[in-house]
Enzyme design. Structure first.
Site, short mmCIF file in Angstrom:
data_model
loop_
_atom_site.label_atom_id
_atom_site.label_comp_id
_atom_site.label_asym_id
_atom_site.label_seq_id
_atom_site.Cartn_x
_atom_site.Cartn_y
_atom_site.Cartn_z
N TYR A 220 8.94 87.32 83.32
CA TYR A 220 10.23 88.02 83.28
C TYR A 220 10.20 89.26 84.17
O TYR A 220 9.14 89.71 84.55
CB TYR A 220 10.72 88.29 81.85
CG TYR A 220 10.00 89.31 81.00
CD1 TYR A 220 10.11 90.67 81.25
CD2 TYR A 220 9.27 88.91 79.90
CE1 TYR A 220 9.49 91.60 80.44
CE2 TYR A 220 8.63 89.83 79.08
CZ TYR A 220 8.74 91.19 79.36
OH TYR A 220 8.13 92.10 78.55
N PHE A 221 11.40 89.75 84.52
CA PHE A 221 11.59 90.77 85.54
C PHE A 221 11.04 90.30 86.90
O PHE A 221 10.35 91.07 87.58
CB PHE A 221 10.91 92.10 85.18
CG PHE A 221 11.46 92.84 83.98
CD1 PHE A 221 12.81 92.76 83.67
CD2 PHE A 221 10.64 93.62 83.19
CE1 PHE A 221 13.32 93.45 82.56
CE2 PHE A 221 11.14 94.32 82.10
CZ PHE A 221 12.47 94.24 81.78
N PRO A 222 11.31 89.07 87.33
CA PRO A 222 10.70 88.59 88.59
C PRO A 222 11.12 89.43 89.79
O PRO A 222 10.36 89.51 90.77
CB PRO A 222 11.21 87.14 88.70
CG PRO A 222 12.44 87.10 87.86
CD PRO A 222 12.19 88.05 86.72
N TYR B 74 19.95 90.23 73.06
CA TYR B 74 20.84 90.57 74.18
C TYR B 74 22.27 90.66 73.64
O TYR B 74 22.92 89.65 73.40
CB TYR B 74 20.75 89.54 75.31
CG TYR B 74 19.35 89.29 75.84
CD1 TYR B 74 18.34 90.22 75.64
CD2 TYR B 74 19.05 88.13 76.55
CE1 TYR B 74 17.05 89.99 76.13
CE2 TYR B 74 17.78 87.89 77.04
CZ TYR B 74 16.78 88.82 76.81
OH TYR B 74 15.52 88.58 77.29
N SER C 161 6.50 85.07 73.39
CA SER C 161 6.79 86.02 74.46
C SER C 161 6.17 87.37 74.12
O SER C 161 6.11 87.74 72.94
CB SER C 161 8.31 86.14 74.59
OG SER C 161 8.64 87.16 75.51
N ASN C 162 5.71 88.05 75.15
CA ASN C 162 5.07 89.37 74.98
C ASN C 162 3.82 89.30 74.10
O ASN C 162 3.47 90.27 73.43
CB ASN C 162 6.08 90.38 74.39
CG ASN C 162 7.25 90.61 75.34
OD1 ASN C 162 7.06 91.05 76.46
ND2 ASN C 162 8.45 90.26 74.91
N SER D 130 13.66 93.97 88.10
CA SER D 130 15.02 94.47 87.81
C SER D 130 15.80 94.83 89.06
O SER D 130 16.64 95.76 89.04
CB SER D 130 14.95 95.68 86.86
OG SER D 130 14.18 95.35 85.73
N GLN E 283 6.29 83.54 77.77
CA GLN E 283 7.07 84.38 78.70
C GLN E 283 6.50 85.80 78.62
O GLN E 283 6.27 86.33 77.53
CB GLN E 283 8.54 84.37 78.27
CG GLN E 283 9.43 85.06 79.29
CD GLN E 283 10.91 84.99 78.93
OE1 GLN E 283 11.57 86.00 78.83
NE2 GLN E 283 11.45 83.79 78.78
N LYS F 115 17.03 95.76 98.44
CA LYS F 115 18.34 96.34 98.80
C LYS F 115 18.49 97.78 98.34
O LYS F 115 19.47 98.43 98.64
CB LYS F 115 19.44 95.49 98.20
CG LYS F 115 19.31 95.49 96.69
CD LYS F 115 20.32 94.69 95.98
CE LYS F 115 20.02 94.85 94.48
NZ LYS F 115 20.95 94.21 93.65
#
Ligand code: NAP
Length: 322
Positions: free
Chosen positions: A217-219, A71, A169-170, A222, A189, A228
């Site tokens: 992840y991405f709960p 990141y 993860s992944n 995005s 994760q 909304k």
């Protein structure tokens, strides 16, 4: 693993939950920080705003931060390190970070070799300005390294006190089983949300049986599951390539999200809270790490803790997104 300790958060009491077989206790609502300095993922990120997200989280009872080398790259870890130093109380924060990405001739490749993972942990420690990492994940599997060997390297780092627990993860289920041959994996994760439910088939049963926490992840898919967006919305970041944001698919997904309104309204809650609360009803999902771009979103997501879903609600949500 759920609800084993209590901790005071502002004016109410938050139940902390234990991650896997580790000795880490976290607020079930954590903070995903790929928008904190994640310049390679989102254009025009303001670093001071990113730091404010972390400050808001830590000052309001969130103690679980999820970051990664990639990141930024590196900037998310650096900014988090700065905020923790500024606030102090390092021991109150559970820092999860990840590594596996290596740049070779400007191309990203995955490397799970013991030497690379050990060097990656050393580098993360420096960026985070700390002498231990609470949870270290292998971010993505590579093709070459036996998974138990990669995890073996993390176990050595754990024995040395440089990391406190081990994550992957992944990883596919097969890769996770190989990684967990000696029972060392505390957390996995993976992508899991109401629009991507593959993990329910085999992964969640395995993690529940093996005392491994599953962190989805991405709960909020995005942001799509926060209720909304409208069909007029367009995106110029990583969402522009995601399947659930494309054409007809996007419109169908918005219609499904719309069906959550009555459940949310009946509870005086928002759709995001209903969605996030739904994950926490799953056996091995002990915590979630919704991301945020504004401090209000960080605070807002904490309201999930007030939502109680009945078996009927859970079933209804299940059916809408079947
Ligand atoms: P996410 O949690 O599904 O969605 C976060 C986005 O939803 C925010 O950036 C914000 O976007 C919107 N949002 C958040 N709270 C909201 C609220 N209360 N009301 C309305 N909108 C709200 O996606 P994510 O942040 O990409 O994923 C979560 C975390 O998972 C990441 O931060 C990262 O730490 C981790 N992750 C890990 C991997 C991996 O490979 N292990 C991959 C991806 C992510 P807008 O304001 O733009 O709408």
């Amino acid at each position: 693993m759920k609800g084993e300790s209590n901790k005071r958060r502002c004016c109410s009491v938050t139940k902390l939950t234990k991650l896997g077989k580790s000795d880490l206790y976290v607020n079930p609502i954590g903070l995903g920080t790929n928008a904190v300095g994640g310049h390679n993922l989102y254009p025009n990120l303001n670093e001071e705003e990113g730091k404010n997200l972390v400050r808001t989280a830590l000052n309001n009872g969130i103690n679980f931060l999820d970051t990664a080398f990639i990141y930024g790259p590196k900037r998310s870890e650096e900014l988090i390190g700065e905020v923790i130093k500024e606030i102090g109380k390092r021991e109150d924060v559970v820092i999860a970070t990840k590594g596996a990405h290596k740049f070779v001739n400007d191309q990203v490749v995955f490397d799970n070799s013991p030497s690379f993972l050990k060097q990656s942990v050393e580098d993360s420690l420096k960026r985070l300005q700390t002498d231990y990492i609470d949870l270290y994940y292998i971010h993505f599997p590579d093709e070459a390294t036996p998974k138990d060997e990669a995890v073996g390297a993390l176990k050595e780092l754990k024995d040395e006190g440089k990391i406190r627990s081990i994550g992957v993860s992944n990883f596919s289920l097969e890769q996770l089983k190989e990684a967990n041959k000696d029972g060392y994996v505390d957390v996995i994760q993976g992508e899991y949300h109401l629009l991507q439910r593959d993990a329910e088939k085999e992964m969640l049963p395995y993690t529940a049986q093996n005392q491994i926490s599953f962190i989805p992840y991405f709960p909020l898919a995005s942001g799509l599951l926060a209720g909304k967006y409208s069909k007029e919305d367009t995106f110029n970041d990583l969402r522009s390539n995601m399947p659930h944001f494309q054409g007809e698919n996007f419109i169908k997904n918005l219609e499904k999200v719309d069906q959550l309104h009555p459940i949310a309204e009946a509870k005086n809650a928002e759709i995001a809270h209903i969605v996030l609360a739904w994950y926490l009803t799953k056996d091995s999902i002990d915590a979630i790490i919704p991301g945020a771009k504004r401090s209000e979103q960080v605070l807002n997501n904490l309201q999930t803790l007030e939502v109680q879903l009945s078996p009927e609600d859970i079933n209804k949500i299940d059916q809408i997104f079947k």
